[in-house]
Enzyme design. Structure first.
Site, PDB file in Angstrom:
ATOM      1  N   LYS A  11      41.320 -68.209 -43.246  1.00  0.00           N
ATOM      2  CA  LYS A  11      42.470 -69.119 -43.346  1.00  0.00           C
ATOM      3  C   LYS A  11      43.720 -68.402 -43.882  1.00  0.00           C
ATOM      4  O   LYS A  11      43.631 -67.295 -44.428  1.00  0.00           O
ATOM      5  CB  LYS A  11      42.077 -70.306 -44.251  1.00  0.00           C
ATOM      6  CG  LYS A  11      40.955 -71.178 -43.673  1.00  0.00           C
ATOM      7  CD  LYS A  11      40.683 -72.399 -44.559  1.00  0.00           C
ATOM      8  CE  LYS A  11      39.600 -73.292 -43.973  1.00  0.00           C
ATOM      9  NZ  LYS A  11      39.372 -74.511 -44.800  1.00  0.00           N
ATOM     10  N   TYR A  51      41.079 -80.090 -36.178  1.00  0.00           N
ATOM     11  CA  TYR A  51      40.570 -80.867 -37.326  1.00  0.00           C
ATOM     12  C   TYR A  51      40.625 -82.386 -37.073  1.00  0.00           C
ATOM     13  O   TYR A  51      40.627 -83.160 -38.029  1.00  0.00           O
ATOM     14  CB  TYR A  51      41.357 -80.521 -38.587  1.00  0.00           C
ATOM     15  CG  TYR A  51      40.856 -79.273 -39.300  1.00  0.00           C
ATOM     16  CD1 TYR A  51      39.567 -79.227 -39.850  1.00  0.00           C
ATOM     17  CD2 TYR A  51      41.661 -78.152 -39.464  1.00  0.00           C
ATOM     18  CE1 TYR A  51      39.099 -78.100 -40.517  1.00  0.00           C
ATOM     19  CE2 TYR A  51      41.198 -77.014 -40.137  1.00  0.00           C
ATOM     20  CZ  TYR A  51      39.916 -76.999 -40.654  1.00  0.00           C
ATOM     21  OH  TYR A  51      39.459 -75.890 -41.324  1.00  0.00           O
ATOM     22  N   PHE A  59      43.735 -85.967 -46.938  1.00  0.00           N
ATOM     23  CA  PHE A  59      44.234 -84.592 -46.996  1.00  0.00           C
ATOM     24  C   PHE A  59      44.585 -84.025 -45.615  1.00  0.00           C
ATOM     25  O   PHE A  59      44.892 -82.842 -45.493  1.00  0.00           O
ATOM     26  CB  PHE A  59      43.228 -83.679 -47.704  1.00  0.00           C
ATOM     27  CG  PHE A  59      41.844 -83.671 -47.099  1.00  0.00           C
ATOM     28  CD1 PHE A  59      41.549 -82.919 -45.963  1.00  0.00           C
ATOM     29  CD2 PHE A  59      40.815 -84.428 -47.674  1.00  0.00           C
ATOM     30  CE1 PHE A  59      40.280 -82.912 -45.399  1.00  0.00           C
ATOM     31  CE2 PHE A  59      39.536 -84.435 -47.110  1.00  0.00           C
ATOM     32  CZ  PHE A  59      39.276 -83.674 -45.965  1.00  0.00           C
ATOM     33  N   ARG A  87      27.503 -70.559 -43.754  1.00  0.00           N
ATOM     34  CA  ARG A  87      27.928 -71.531 -44.772  1.00  0.00           C
ATOM     35  C   ARG A  87      27.415 -71.121 -46.157  1.00  0.00           C
ATOM     36  O   ARG A  87      28.067 -71.385 -47.172  1.00  0.00           O
ATOM     37  CB  ARG A  87      27.500 -72.942 -44.365  1.00  0.00           C
ATOM     38  CG  ARG A  87      28.343 -73.405 -43.163  1.00  0.00           C
ATOM     39  CD  ARG A  87      28.102 -74.827 -42.760  1.00  0.00           C
ATOM     40  NE  ARG A  87      28.567 -75.807 -43.723  1.00  0.00           N
ATOM     41  CZ  ARG A  87      29.790 -76.319 -43.754  1.00  0.00           C
ATOM     42  NH1 ARG A  87      30.718 -75.918 -42.908  1.00  0.00           N
ATOM     43  NH2 ARG A  87      30.124 -77.240 -44.641  1.00  0.00           N
ATOM     44  N   THR A  93      32.711 -76.040 -50.520  1.00  0.00           N
ATOM     45  CA  THR A  93      34.106 -76.312 -50.139  1.00  0.00           C
ATOM     46  C   THR A  93      35.060 -76.106 -51.312  1.00  0.00           C
ATOM     47  O   THR A  93      36.115 -75.485 -51.169  1.00  0.00           O
ATOM     48  CB  THR A  93      34.225 -77.770 -49.630  1.00  0.00           C
ATOM     49  OG1 THR A  93      33.229 -77.986 -48.631  1.00  0.00           O
ATOM     50  CG2 THR A  93      35.593 -78.029 -49.042  1.00  0.00           C
ATOM     51  N   ASN A 114      40.950 -72.700 -49.198  1.00  0.00           N
ATOM     52  CA  ASN A 114      39.641 -72.156 -49.561  1.00  0.00           C
ATOM     53  C   ASN A 114      39.155 -71.033 -48.644  1.00  0.00           C
ATOM     54  O   ASN A 114      37.958 -70.822 -48.473  1.00  0.00           O
ATOM     55  CB  ASN A 114      38.614 -73.291 -49.685  1.00  0.00           C
ATOM     56  CG  ASN A 114      38.442 -74.072 -48.407  1.00  0.00           C
ATOM     57  OD1 ASN A 114      39.068 -73.760 -47.401  1.00  0.00           O
ATOM     58  ND2 ASN A 114      37.586 -75.069 -48.425  1.00  0.00           N
ATOM     59  N   HIS A 117      36.750 -71.119 -42.885  1.00  0.00           N
ATOM     60  CA  HIS A 117      36.116 -72.265 -42.226  1.00  0.00           C
ATOM     61  C   HIS A 117      34.859 -71.771 -41.538  1.00  0.00           C
ATOM     62  O   HIS A 117      34.850 -70.657 -41.005  1.00  0.00           O
ATOM     63  CB  HIS A 117      37.047 -72.865 -41.157  1.00  0.00           C
ATOM     64  CG  HIS A 117      36.312 -73.749 -40.178  1.00  0.00           C
ATOM     65  ND1 HIS A 117      36.064 -75.073 -40.447  1.00  0.00           N
ATOM     66  CD2 HIS A 117      35.718 -73.481 -38.986  1.00  0.00           C
ATOM     67  CE1 HIS A 117      35.358 -75.584 -39.430  1.00  0.00           C
ATOM     68  NE2 HIS A 117      35.138 -74.634 -38.530  1.00  0.00           N
ATOM     69  N   GLU A 128      33.665 -75.744 -31.090  1.00  0.00           N
ATOM     70  CA  GLU A 128      34.735 -74.985 -31.760  1.00  0.00           C
ATOM     71  C   GLU A 128      34.909 -73.604 -31.135  1.00  0.00           C
ATOM     72  O   GLU A 128      36.038 -73.119 -31.002  1.00  0.00           O
ATOM     73  CB  GLU A 128      34.426 -74.878 -33.259  1.00  0.00           C
ATOM     74  CG  GLU A 128      34.533 -76.219 -33.965  1.00  0.00           C
ATOM     75  CD  GLU A 128      34.183 -76.163 -35.438  1.00  0.00           C
ATOM     76  OE1 GLU A 128      34.213 -77.219 -36.093  1.00  0.00           O
ATOM     77  OE2 GLU A 128      33.897 -75.058 -35.951  1.00  0.00           O
TER      78      GLU A 128
HETATM   79  P1  RTP Z   1      35.546 -76.128 -43.286  1.00  0.00           P
HETATM   80  O1  RTP Z   1      35.377 -77.300 -42.325  1.00  0.00           O
HETATM   81  O2  RTP Z   1      36.982 -75.660 -43.401  1.00  0.00           O
HETATM   82  O3  RTP Z   1      34.591 -75.024 -42.995  1.00  0.00           O
HETATM   83  O4  RTP Z   1      35.168 -76.614 -44.749  1.00  0.00           O
HETATM   84  P2  RTP Z   1      33.989 -77.556 -45.223  1.00  0.00           P
HETATM   85  O5  RTP Z   1      33.098 -77.906 -44.062  1.00  0.00           O
HETATM   86  O6  RTP Z   1      33.382 -76.909 -46.405  1.00  0.00           O
HETATM   87  O7  RTP Z   1      34.787 -78.832 -45.693  1.00  0.00           O
HETATM   88  P3  RTP Z   1      35.196 -80.163 -44.886  1.00  0.00           P
HETATM   89  O8  RTP Z   1      34.678 -81.330 -45.639  1.00  0.00           O
HETATM   90  O9  RTP Z   1      34.847 -80.032 -43.435  1.00  0.00           O
HETATM   91  O10 RTP Z   1      36.769 -80.160 -45.053  1.00  0.00           O
HETATM   92  C1  RTP Z   1      37.582 -79.381 -44.206  1.00  0.00           C
HETATM   93  C2  RTP Z   1      38.638 -78.691 -45.002  1.00  0.00           C
HETATM   94  O11 RTP Z   1      39.562 -79.646 -45.500  1.00  0.00           O
HETATM   95  C3  RTP Z   1      40.112 -79.185 -46.724  1.00  0.00           C
HETATM   96  N1  RTP Z   1      39.854 -80.173 -47.769  1.00  0.00           N
HETATM   97  N2  RTP Z   1      40.766 -80.509 -48.643  1.00  0.00           N
HETATM   98  N3  RTP Z   1      42.163 -81.725 -50.768  1.00  0.00           N
HETATM   99  C4  RTP Z   1      40.892 -82.049 -50.551  1.00  0.00           C
HETATM  100  O12 RTP Z   1      40.295 -82.828 -51.262  1.00  0.00           O
HETATM  101  C5  RTP Z   1      40.203 -81.412 -49.451  1.00  0.00           C
HETATM  102  N4  RTP Z   1      38.955 -81.640 -49.073  1.00  0.00           N
HETATM  103  C6  RTP Z   1      38.721 -80.847 -47.999  1.00  0.00           C
HETATM  104  C7  RTP Z   1      39.430 -77.867 -47.061  1.00  0.00           C
HETATM  105  O13 RTP Z   1      40.254 -76.803 -46.586  1.00  0.00           O
HETATM  106  C8  RTP Z   1      38.146 -77.945 -46.264  1.00  0.00           C
HETATM  107  O14 RTP Z   1      37.639 -76.665 -46.003  1.00  0.00           O
HETATM  108 MG    MG Z   2      33.810 -78.677 -42.195  1.00  0.00          MG
END
Ligand code: RTP
Ligand code: MG
Length: 140
Positions: A11, A51, A59, A87, A93, A114, A117, A128
């Site tokens: 990212k 997304y 968010f 992962r 996350t 973070n 992805h 994807e």
């Molecule tokens: P990713 O999809 O980016 O691999 O991350 P992830 O599965 O660990 O998390 P996900 O729940 O899919 O959320 C996607 C991305 O959204 C951002 N986020 N911001 N501000 C917040 O509370 C918040 N929560 C999620 C993060 O960049 C997360 O990776």
């Molecule tokens: Mg995700």
């Protein structure tokens, strides 16, 4: 266990801090092979499409603007159990919850910014990868 492919994105917070090589070393040390890779700048529309599953989340605006704010490195990672393994290497996350040694524990700045992805299931990985890469760009 079958060989899998997963989509990874380094990212903008990580490309800005010149961390691409250090992050790639974590993938390779875990046995994941980088079988496709390109550095691009996403448009806001591309980030919103990618997304879309999060479009109702509070968010969403922040997330998509961040993803379009600077260069990203799009990658296909290949290996045994690659989706779960990636992962694991990424960590939770929220970097505050990420296990020591994971990418997010070492490099992530916040839950939003973070660093990486990774796809979360075989169906989303296939979708994807197809969103960003043509078949000829992936060389296993
Ligand atoms: P990713 O999809 O980016 O691999 O991350 P992830 O599965 O660990 O998390 P996900 O729940 O899919 O959320 C996607 C991305 O959204 C951002 N986020 N911001 N501000 C917040 O509370 C918040 N929560 C999620 C993060 O960049 C997360 O990776
Ligand atoms: Mg995700």
């Amino acid at each position: 266990m079958a060989t899998e492919r997963t989509l990874s994105i380094i990212k903008p917070d990580a490309t800005r801090r010149n961390l691409t090589g250090k992050i790639n070393a974590k993938f390779e040390d875990a046995g994941l092979r980088i079988v496709a890779q390109k550095r691009v700048r996403l448009s806001l529309a591309q980030a919103e499409t990618f997304y879309a599953v999060h479009s109702a989340r509070p968010f969403f605006g922040e997330l998509t603007e961040f993803m379009a704010s600077g260069p990203v490195v799009l990658q296909v990672l290949e290996g045994e159990n690659a989706i779960a393994k990636n992962r694991e290497v990424m960590g939770a996350t929220n970097p505050a919850d990420a296990a020591p040694g994971t990418i997010r524990a070492e490099f992530a700045e916040s839950v939003g910014e973070n660093s990486v992805h990774g796809s979360d299931a075989p169906e989303t990985a296939a979708e994807e990868i197809a969103f960003f890469f043509a078949g000829l760009e992936i060389v296993g």
